[in-house]
Design a protein around this motif. Sequence first.
Motif, mmCIF file in Angstrom:
data_model
loop_
_atom_site.group_PDB
_atom_site.id
_atom_site.type_symbol
_atom_site.label_atom_id
_atom_site.label_comp_id
_atom_site.label_asym_id
_atom_site.label_seq_id
_atom_site.Cartn_x
_atom_site.Cartn_y
_atom_site.Cartn_z
ATOM 1 N N SER A 20 1.083 -1.299 -0.048
ATOM 2 C CA SER A 20 -0.235 0.288 -0.137
ATOM 3 C C SER A 20 0.811 1.294 0.437
ATOM 4 O O SER A 20 1.810 1.208 0.852
ATOM 5 N N THR A 21 0.365 2.204 -1.142
ATOM 6 C CA THR A 21 1.299 3.489 -0.312
ATOM 7 C C THR A 21 0.603 5.141 0.835
ATOM 8 O O THR A 21 0.026 4.252 1.417
ATOM 9 N N ASN A 32 -5.764 6.381 -0.014
ATOM 10 C CA ASN A 32 -3.404 5.821 -0.031
ATOM 11 C C ASN A 32 -4.277 5.277 -1.623
ATOM 12 O O ASN A 32 -5.621 4.619 -1.959
ATOM 13 N N HIS A 33 -3.161 3.830 -1.637
ATOM 14 C CA HIS A 33 -3.573 2.755 -3.067
ATOM 15 C C HIS A 33 -2.896 1.730 -2.350
ATOM 16 O O HIS A 33 -2.060 2.188 -1.960
ATOM 17 N N ARG A 34 -3.527 1.104 -2.652
ATOM 18 C CA ARG A 34 -3.205 -0.488 -2.864
ATOM 19 C C ARG A 34 -2.575 -0.730 -4.262
ATOM 20 O O ARG A 34 -2.832 -0.901 -5.156
ATOM 21 N N THR A 57 -0.955 1.326 -9.588
ATOM 22 C CA THR A 57 -2.510 1.486 -8.509
ATOM 23 C C THR A 57 -3.567 0.736 -8.026
ATOM 24 O O THR A 57 -4.030 0.594 -9.776
#
Length: 116
Positions: A20-21, A32-34, A57
């Motif tokens: 994850s970011t 956030n992003h994965r 992402t």
Amino acid sequence: MNNQNCHHEKQKHVHELTGSTAIVRECNDCHNHRFCTVSGEAIKAGNSHIHEVKFHTDFSDGHFHEFCGMTSPAIEVGNGKHVHFLKAFTEEMDGHKHQFQVATLIDSPTDFKYCE
């Protein structure tokens, strides 16, 4: 499904990675992003090797981010196994970018040298 553009080359040495970011707080919506991907094949680097990593992402907050870069050299973890580390930023999208850090998974984790 049309598989005409698929390449069926044998993989020799790649690593999975997932993470994850970091959460971005500079924009209007904190988020956030994965990501999840498989590295490219090993590239010789001195006495070790590195891997190219590319991913998109997930699509969150109305956008996604891309990344293209290289891992660290191999980090030994015992039993002849190793991982790689990566700390970087995604490409900028929607006025921001995200930092992330991740270690790859061990290649062939159940293939221990001491097993018969």
